[in-house]
Design an enzyme around this catalytic site. Structure first.
Site, mmCIF file in Angstrom:
data_model
loop_
_atom_site.group_PDB
_atom_site.id
_atom_site.type_symbol
_atom_site.label_atom_id
_atom_site.label_comp_id
_atom_site.label_asym_id
_atom_site.label_seq_id
_atom_site.Cartn_x
_atom_site.Cartn_y
_atom_site.Cartn_z
ATOM 1 N N ASP A 116 38.791 45.530 38.037
ATOM 2 C CA ASP A 116 39.430 44.357 38.597
ATOM 3 C C ASP A 116 39.164 44.268 40.103
ATOM 4 O O ASP A 116 39.558 45.152 40.847
ATOM 5 C CB ASP A 116 40.937 44.471 38.325
ATOM 6 C CG ASP A 116 41.718 43.264 38.805
ATOM 7 O OD1 ASP A 116 41.112 42.304 39.311
ATOM 8 O OD2 ASP A 116 42.952 43.288 38.671
ATOM 9 N N ASP B 171 37.130 36.180 41.870
ATOM 10 C CA ASP B 171 37.976 37.197 41.245
ATOM 11 C C ASP B 171 37.442 37.503 39.845
ATOM 12 O O ASP B 171 37.143 36.592 39.083
ATOM 13 C CB ASP B 171 39.408 36.634 41.172
ATOM 14 C CG ASP B 171 40.397 37.624 40.614
ATOM 15 O OD1 ASP B 171 40.228 38.830 40.843
ATOM 16 O OD2 ASP B 171 41.348 37.183 39.935
#
Ligand SMILES: *[C@@H]1O[C@H](CO)[C@@H](O)[C@H](O)[C@H]1NC(C)=O
Ligand SMILES: *[C@@H]1O[C@H](CO)[C@@H](O)[C@H](O)[C@H]1NC(C)=O
Ligand SMILES: *[C@@H]1O[C@H](CO)[C@@H](O)[C@H](O)[C@H]1NC(C)=O
Length: 461
Positions: A138, A338
């Site tokens: 992530d 992201d």
């Protein structure tokens, strides 16, 4: 004499190239099953001590693509839940940029970190002897953690055996008095605490998901040739929440405790990934330089929350025509890229312009009604359409980088008879825009921190 020595030289050279290519190709098969990075691995393989910038590549799959039996929490994960989790993640990211901890409708205050639904996973190994772990990576998180025995408070069911530090000769607790311990706070937003002399971390995600435990160091093995000693990670003794059956998380954000910074001397603060779509079973995550030379690079911006990767979105084009959106609409809130957000979030004005033009270009196709409660509002039933013409959409980023999006980057499949435009608008033009992972599918996205650049190469996995 001269010709003899030069032919000797030639033989020697050929031998070096031959042996080198065997080493390199076995290395790259072992590590990646791909041959694309031979050039990148050649030099460093022969100088393992001076490995700065050397690339290490791991296969990536979508977390819902596991072949292992799913836990009951995973069974209930459907599209609506994925989108709901995505909304939670986005609300959380946007609240961080607004500088407030978000207050839930129930009145609880959220701290710390973010969790999302669209997780992509890699296998890593920890400890001596090493144990395999399946973790989500992530770019919006800093801390890497996994569940650890004896699970002092609680552990959930996970893919692999739970890591047992007492069986590893390379495990060390981080001391409470150390500066390393003090550094956790920036990565978790929760100050560390102590159990005796042992540093404790706590990380809380949305939806009451959390992991608490010992902050520790271990030997991290990414591939047979890539080992990182004294890697700082969270050894979770109290873990609960919507992690599915994943063994933990790996943080790739711009923070001192993220793997990117911890491996700076080895990989030079450069990483890249290619997220697979339904047409490819696996993508990859690479640490280190050696991406494709054909990448188009846009400047990496540092925004008010410096751990996120900022980019400058300049324009959106559809069928070659620039949408009439004032550049100030994009510059006002800013945009991050992201890996964990699924659906791209645009300023309200920009989304409306995109939606209008997309609907116009798709007017001959049957519209579909999206399931209730979904943020997606422009859906089509293309089941009976043979080779539908999906309009070309190009995102222009700073540095005149044009990203051409293909069908799988534009339409999110809810069911065979419902495919939706995979973008949504923020409630206004002041919230942070987020370039999400549907739009990144199959691109090699490179994060070069020293050069402050983010690169894109289409069709890379
Ligand atoms: C990771 O490991 C799990 C179980 O150990 C295995 O089922 C899975 O295929 C592996 N995934 C990848 C991407 O290598
Ligand atoms: C780490 O700290 C915990 C809590 O203080 C302790 O129970 C454990 O034995 C320690 N492990 C090692 C290897 O020192
Ligand atoms: C994007 O599409 C345009 C027009 O279709 C084309 O000219 C351009 O080369 C494409 N760019 C890339 C990077 O593929």
């Amino acid at each position: 004499m001269l010709s003899f020595s030069s032919s000797q030289l030639l033989v020697a050279l050929l031998l070096i190239i031959y042996v080198g290519s065997i080493l390199v190709s076995s290395h790259s098969r072992e590590v990646t099953g791909r041959q694309d990075y031979i050039g990148a691995s050649l030099l460093p393989s022969s100088h393992p001590e001076k490995a700065t910038g050397r690339k290490s590549t791991l296969p990536v799959i979508h977390r819902d693509g596991h072949s292992h039996p799913r836990s009951s929490s995973e069974q209930s994960r459907d599209i609506v839940q994925i989108i709901r989790l995505d909304n939670e993640r986005v609300a959380f990211i946007q609240s961080k940029f607004r500088g407030v901890d978000q207050t839930l409708s129930s009145g609880k205050v959220r701290l710390g970190a973010i969790l999302g639904a669209g997780n992509y996973v890699v296998n890593i190994s920890l400890g001596t002897p090493k144990r395999g772990l399946t973790v989500a990576f992530d770019t919006g998180s800093a801390l890497t953690w996994t569940q650890c025995l004896p699970c002092v408070v609680s552990c959930y069911r996970q893919v692999n055996l739970i890591f047992d530090p007492s069986r590893s000769s390379s495990y060390r607790n981080v001391s409470c008095a150390s500066t390393t311990c003090a550094q956790i706070a920036s990565g978790t937003s929760v100050p560390p605490s102590c159990s005796g002399s042992t540093c404790l971390y706590g990380i809380i995600y949305g939806d009451s998901s959390y992991s608490n435990g010992f902050f520790a160091t271990e030997k991290l093995t990414l591939s047979p040739t890539d080992k990182i000693n004294n890697f700082q990670f969270g050894c979770g003794q109290d873990n609960q929440g919507l992690f599915g059956s994943l063994d933990g998380l790996m943080g790739l954000s711009r923070d001192r405790i993220s793997i990117v910074e911890q491996t700076a001397s080895k990989y030079g603060r450069i990483f890249s990934y290619c997220l697979p779509d339904t047409s490819t079973p696996t993508g990859y995550l690479s640490l280190g330089a050696g991406g494709r030379s054909s990448a188009a690079f846009t400047p990496m911006l540092t925004l008010s929350e410096p751990s996120f990767y900022g980019v400058k979105l300049v324009a959106i084009n559809i069928e070659g025509k620039r949408l009439p959106i004032s550049p100030t609409v994009f510059s006002r809130a800013g945009t991050i890229i992201d890996s964990g957000t699924v659906i791209t979030r645009l300023p309200r004005t920009a989304y409306r312009a995109l939606r209008t033009a997309f609907r116009q270009a798709m007017r001959r196709y049957l519209r579909a009604r999206p399931p209730p409660g979904l943020i997606l509002d422009t859906c089509y039933n293309l089941r009976r359409s043979i080779n539908p013409h999906i309009p070309s959409v190009t995102f222009t980023f700073g540095g005149d980088v044009n990203i051409n999006l293909t069908r799988n980057n534009l339409l999110y499949t809810i069911s065979r008879s419902c495919e939706c435009l995979a973008f949504t608008g923020n409630s206004d033009d002041s919230s942070m825009g987020i370039y999400g992972n549907v739009q990144q599918l199959k691109f090699e996205v490179t994060f070069n921190l020293p050069r402050r650049q983010i690169g894109f190469v289409p069709n890379s996995c």
